[in-house]
Each structure stands twice: as structure tokens, then as C-alpha cells.
Scaffold this active site. Structure first.
Site, PDB file in Angstrom:
ATOM      1  N   LYS A  90       0.860  -1.190   0.000  1.00 36.49           N
ATOM      2  CA  LYS A  90       0.000   0.000   0.000  1.00 36.49           C
ATOM      3  C   LYS A  90       0.891   1.233   0.000  1.00 36.49           C
ATOM      4  CE  LYS A  90      -4.511   0.986   0.645  1.00 36.49           C
ATOM      5  NZ  LYS A  90      -5.688   0.321   0.104  1.00 36.49           N
ATOM      6  N   GLY A 144     -23.093   4.410   0.667  1.00 35.81           N
ATOM      7  CA  GLY A 144     -22.337   5.145  -0.355  1.00 35.81           C
ATOM      8  C   GLY A 144     -22.136   4.322  -1.613  1.00 35.81           C
ATOM      9  N   GLY A 153     -23.835   2.873   6.163  1.00 34.36           N
ATOM     10  CA  GLY A 153     -23.103   3.578   5.116  1.00 34.36           C
ATOM     11  C   GLY A 153     -23.630   3.189   3.753  1.00 34.36           C
TER      12      GLY A 153
HETATM   13  P1  NAD Z   1     -18.223   5.737   0.271  1.00 31.79           P
HETATM   14  O1  NAD Z   1     -17.485   6.892   0.854  1.00 31.79           O
HETATM   15  O2  NAD Z   1     -18.786   5.871  -1.087  1.00 31.79           O
HETATM   16  O3  NAD Z   1     -19.414   5.295   1.246  1.00 31.79           O
HETATM   17  C1  NAD Z   1     -19.292   5.246   2.608  1.00 31.79           C
HETATM   18  C2  NAD Z   1     -20.552   5.857   3.199  1.00 31.79           C
HETATM   19  O4  NAD Z   1     -20.516   5.652   4.605  1.00 31.79           O
HETATM   20  C3  NAD Z   1     -20.663   7.355   2.958  1.00 31.79           C
HETATM   21  O5  NAD Z   1     -21.938   7.650   2.395  1.00 31.79           O
HETATM   22  C4  NAD Z   1     -20.490   7.956   4.353  1.00 31.79           C
HETATM   23  O6  NAD Z   1     -21.247   9.150   4.531  1.00 31.79           O
HETATM   24  C5  NAD Z   1     -20.996   6.837   5.238  1.00 31.79           C
HETATM   25  N1  NAD Z   1     -20.495   6.839   6.602  1.00 31.79           N
HETATM   26  C6  NAD Z   1     -19.272   7.153   7.086  1.00 31.79           C
HETATM   27  N2  NAD Z   1     -19.206   6.974   8.410  1.00 31.79           N
HETATM   28  C7  NAD Z   1     -20.427   6.524   8.792  1.00 31.79           C
HETATM   29  C8  NAD Z   1     -20.987   6.138  10.030  1.00 31.79           C
HETATM   30  N3  NAD Z   1     -20.290   6.190  11.168  1.00 31.79           N
HETATM   31  N4  NAD Z   1     -22.275   5.712  10.060  1.00 31.79           N
HETATM   32  C9  NAD Z   1     -23.004   5.656   8.925  1.00 31.79           C
HETATM   33  N5  NAD Z   1     -22.524   6.020   7.724  1.00 31.79           N
HETATM   34  C10 NAD Z   1     -21.241   6.436   7.650  1.00 31.79           C
HETATM   35  O7  NAD Z   1     -17.192   4.507   0.362  1.00 31.79           O
HETATM   36  P2  NAD Z   1     -17.261   3.091  -0.339  1.00 31.79           P
HETATM   37  O8  NAD Z   1     -16.420   3.127  -1.568  1.00 31.79           O
HETATM   38  O9  NAD Z   1     -18.670   2.608  -0.405  1.00 31.79           O
HETATM   39  O10 NAD Z   1     -16.445   2.227   0.720  1.00 31.79           O
HETATM   40  C11 NAD Z   1     -17.032   1.841   1.939  1.00 31.79           C
HETATM   41  C12 NAD Z   1     -16.085   0.953   2.698  1.00 31.79           C
HETATM   42  O11 NAD Z   1     -15.719  -0.172   1.879  1.00 31.79           O
HETATM   43  C13 NAD Z   1     -14.752   1.605   3.080  1.00 31.79           C
HETATM   44  O12 NAD Z   1     -14.325   1.075   4.306  1.00 31.79           O
HETATM   45  C14 NAD Z   1     -13.804   1.148   1.980  1.00 31.79           C
HETATM   46  O13 NAD Z   1     -12.448   1.155   2.418  1.00 31.79           O
HETATM   47  C15 NAD Z   1     -14.315  -0.258   1.760  1.00 31.79           C
HETATM   48  N6  NAD Z   1     -13.984  -0.805   0.442  1.00 31.79           N
HETATM   49  C16 NAD Z   1     -14.442  -0.193  -0.669  1.00 31.79           C
HETATM   50  C17 NAD Z   1     -14.111  -0.728  -1.915  1.00 31.79           C
HETATM   51  C18 NAD Z   1     -14.606  -0.094  -3.177  1.00 31.79           C
HETATM   52  O14 NAD Z   1     -14.457  -0.714  -4.247  1.00 31.79           O
HETATM   53  N7  NAD Z   1     -15.198   1.091  -3.141  1.00 31.79           N
HETATM   54  C19 NAD Z   1     -13.320  -1.896  -1.989  1.00 31.79           C
HETATM   55  C20 NAD Z   1     -12.910  -2.515  -0.804  1.00 31.79           C
HETATM   56  C21 NAD Z   1     -13.247  -1.962   0.421  1.00 31.79           C
END
Ligand code: NAD
Length: 346
Positions: free
Chosen positions: A80, A178, A176
Site C-alpha cells: 500500500k 455510499g 453507510g
Molecule cells: P463511500 O465513501 O462511497 O461510502 C461510505 C458511506 O458511509 C458514505 O456515504 C459515508 O457518509 C458513510 N459513513 C461514514 N461513516 C459513517 C458512520 N459512522 N455511520 C453511517 N454512515 C457512515 O465509500 P465506499 O467506496 O462505499 O467504501 C465503503 C467501505 O468499503 C470503506 O471502508 C472502503 O475502504 C471499503 N472498500 C471499498 C471498496 C470499493 O471498491 N469502493 C473496496 C474494498 C473496500
């Protein structure tokens, strides 16, 4: 100009620090293990509380990528990069040009990609200085594959725990909503699940409700809602000694990285009879998709098939967990360690 310093960190193949006061950043690349192939892991940009905090993060994230890539059977190791800087003041093009130079010094032992606060456009800048960068090719946004992998993990967990082939009528609480949580909700709605969601970004959650039908609760209330599956799709460490006693679900499966605050939290879930799909197994769809553009012509069908294979990996973990009476996170770690060829002490 970048100034490089090699750090000697036990358990890691290579850790390099890069200082560039002119552009205004300090960055680290941690290569944890390359027994299976070059280390693949994204480039995270964050204003950390301290340099120590940034170093701890890159070490933890790099090691996590070794486990994730090994359990997904990818010909890749784990690593990383993190960049410690203030994105409000730094010149973004200069920053990612220098990150490209930094990645190039490792001569392909580390491959970078998008991550928190780094975008596809940034990776295009990185690519001007090094070819060791993924996500700039045909694989595109990894989030749909991550969400699909979590969906497969939920189906597998339901099959194992609830002895059901179908999801209809089940209630899923998504923390979350997102990029990944939102897509997961859409897939589950198609299977006639009931969705309860929480998000700290209420404006975003309300606007998503115009597209997907779900019940919205306050962020702190999501742990205690009555549901079959709890899906952590926000940040890490949300499964801990404060939240685990509140859970009313039978299964935990979501996209967030590092869901357990520490390993003992896996044992707490196990003792409560809650089936935990280890995070780095359930959320591997994104990196599986990225791997399909490295040294090959990208094929979305292959990426989808490999992501669906998360089911077999999880089933094996669940089988061994039941047989050995061990928490699923412990079983997953030892299976990953077998696959990357070394049991590490750190
Ligand atoms: P994102 O930022 O699009 O979505 C995350 C959502 O969680 C946001 O809408 C944010 O407002 C909300 N959030 C943050 N803290 C919160 C809380 N305490 N309570 C409720 N909601 C909360 O991110 P994402 O891409 O969907 O990723 C989400 C998780 O998955 C992260 O931990 C990321 O590292 C992991 N992840 C993502 C991917 C990917 O392909 N995007 C791959 C592997 C792991």
C-alpha cells in the site's frame, strides 16, 4: 525533489519513506509480501495526526492487502502507499507526478491504484512516470464489483447460517449507503429484501431514497435494529466491545475494511453465534476486478466469475470454523497465511 529513506520494519519486505518539502508531502510505500506476485494496493491520501499515524496506517493496510489478495487466489502480493499532506494546499499534478516517480523506484515490486482521496485522474498523472499503476485501464470503477462480492458473501452466509437459498423477506441493515452500500442495497431490493440503512451524510441518504426504497435510521441506531444481516459499508472498527452487544442480527457481511476493532472482536461475534464474513474476503471484488487488467486484456465476465468465487472461499472458511470451533477471522487469517507461504509474527 523526492528524498528516499529505506526503513527496516520486521515482517515487511520493503518499506520506503519519501519526503518532498518543495511539493509539500511525505509518503510511504509498504511492501508486505510478494510471494504470490507484485504487491498491489491503492494510494491513500490523508492529513494524518502525525507521521507515526501515517506509518502505522500504511503498514496495516499493506499487510491487509497480502491477506486479501492471497485468499482471492490472485497472483499478487500485498502493499500500500499513503501520502501525508494537505490536499487543500498541495499542487495535485505535482504531487501525483512525484508519487509516480516514487512508485517507479520500486521497479514493479509495488503496483499502485486509486484509494481514499486519490482518483482515476490522479492515476493518469501517476502513469506518466510509471507503468506500475492499475485502475487506469479498462476495469473502471471497482465499487460495483466490491458490492457484487458482498452480495455473494451475503448469499453464501445465508445459505450456511439460515439454510436458505433465497434472500426474499430477509432484513438487511446497511451502515453507510455510499458507493458500495448503495449498490448493495439495489441488488438486495431486487431479491425482495427489506433494507434499513444509516448514513452520516443525511442529504445523500435522503436523495438516494428517491431511487431505492429503504428505511433510514440515525447512525448510532443501526447496530440495534432487528435484522437478519448487518452490513458494515462505512468505515473500519465499527465492530467492537461497545457495538457487538447491541447487534440483533445472525450474520455480519459488508464492504468496509478492518471492520473488527481487534481480533478478539471476531471471537465475541463467534461466542454470540453471529456468523461473520471476514471483511477482506467479502470485499475482495474490487481488487479482483482490478487484477483482471494487469498483464491481460480485461474481460468483465472473467472479473464477475472470479468475484462470484468468493462463495467457495467463504464456504471453506465456514466449514473449518464449524469443525475447529474457531472464529471465522482466525480461520481466514490462517488460510491466507498458508496461501502466501509464510506465517508471520507481526
Ligand atoms: P463511500 O465513501 O462511497 O461510502 C461510505 C458511506 O458511509 C458514505 O456515504 C459515508 O457518509 C458513510 N459513513 C461514514 N461513516 C459513517 C458512520 N459512522 N455511520 C453511517 N454512515 C457512515 O465509500 P465506499 O467506496 O462505499 O467504501 C465503503 C467501505 O468499503 C470503506 O471502508 C472502503 O475502504 C471499503 N472498500 C471499498 C471498496 C470499493 O471498491 N469502493 C473496496 C474494498 C473496500
Amino acid at each position: 525533489m523526492n528524498r528516499y529513506t529505506q526503513l527496516d520494519i520486521p515482517g515487511y519486505e520493503e518499506v520506503v519513506r519519501c519526503d518532498n518539502p518543495e511539493v509539500g508531502f511525505t509518503a510511504w510505500i509498504a511492501i508486505h509480501n510478494t510471494h504470490r506476485g507484485p504487491a498491489l494496493g491503492g494510494c491513500r491520501v490523508w492529513r494524518y495526526e502525525s507521521e507515526d499515524a501515517a506509518l502505522i496506517d500504511v503498514l496495516r493496510l499493506g499487510k491487509g492487502m497480502t491477506y486479501k489478495n492471497a485468499l482471492a487466489r490472485l497472483p499478487l502480493g500485498g502493499g500500500k502507499s499513503v501520502v501525508h499532506c494537505d490536499l487543500k494546499t498541495v499542487n495535485r499534478t505535482a504531487l501525483f507526478t512525484e508519487i509516480g516517480n516514487f512508485v517507479e523506484t520500486l521497479e514493479g515490486r509495488y503496483i499502485t491504484a486509486e484509494d481514499v482521496n486519490s482518483t482515476l485522474a490522479d492515476m493518469v498523472v501517476v502513469q506518466r512516470r510509471t507503468r506500475h499503476v492499475a485502475t487506469v485501464g479498462a476495469s473502471g470503477n471497482p465499487s460495483p464489483f466490491t458490492a457484487y462480492g458482498v452480495y455473494c458473501a451475503i448469499k453464501t452466509s445465508v445459505k450456511h447460517k439460515l439454510k436458505r437459498e433465497r434472500l426474499d423477506g430477509l432484513t438487511v441493515a446497511i451502515q453507510g449507503i455510499g458507493e458500495t452500500g448503495g449498490r448493495l442495497a439495489e441488488m438486495l431490493k431486487k431479491d425482495n429484501c427489506r433494507i434499513i440503512a444509516a448514513d452520516i451524510n443525511t442529504e445523500h441518504a435522503h436523495s438516494l431514497r428517491e431511487k431505492i426504497d429503504f428505511h433510514l435510521v440515525a447512525p448510532d441506531d443501526i447496530y440495534g435494529v432487528a435484522c437478519d444481516i448487518f452490513a458494515p459499508c462505512a468505515l473500519g472498527s465499527t465492530l467492537n466491545s461497545r457495538t457487538i452487544p447491541q447487534l440483533l442480527c445472525q450474520i455480519v457481511a459488508g464492504s468496509a475494511n478492518n471492520q473488527l476493532q481487534n481480533n478478539e472482536d471476531g471471537a465475541k461475534l463467534f461466542r454470540r453465534g453471529i456468523l461473520y464474513a471476514p471483511d477482506y474476503v467479502a470485499n475482495a471484488g474490487g481488487v479482483i476486478n482490478i487484477s483482471c487488467e494487469i498483464d491481460q486484456t480485461y474481460d468483465p465476465k472473467k472479473a464477475t466469475q472470479l468475484t462470484a468465487a468468493i462463495e467457495q472461499t467463504l464456504m471453506e472458511i465456514y466449514r473449518q470454523s464449524a469443525q475447529q470451533k474457531l472464529p471465522t477471522n482466525v480461520v481466514a487469517d490462517s488460510l491466507a497465511e498458508e496461501r502466501f507461504g509464510a506465517t508471520l509474527t507481526c
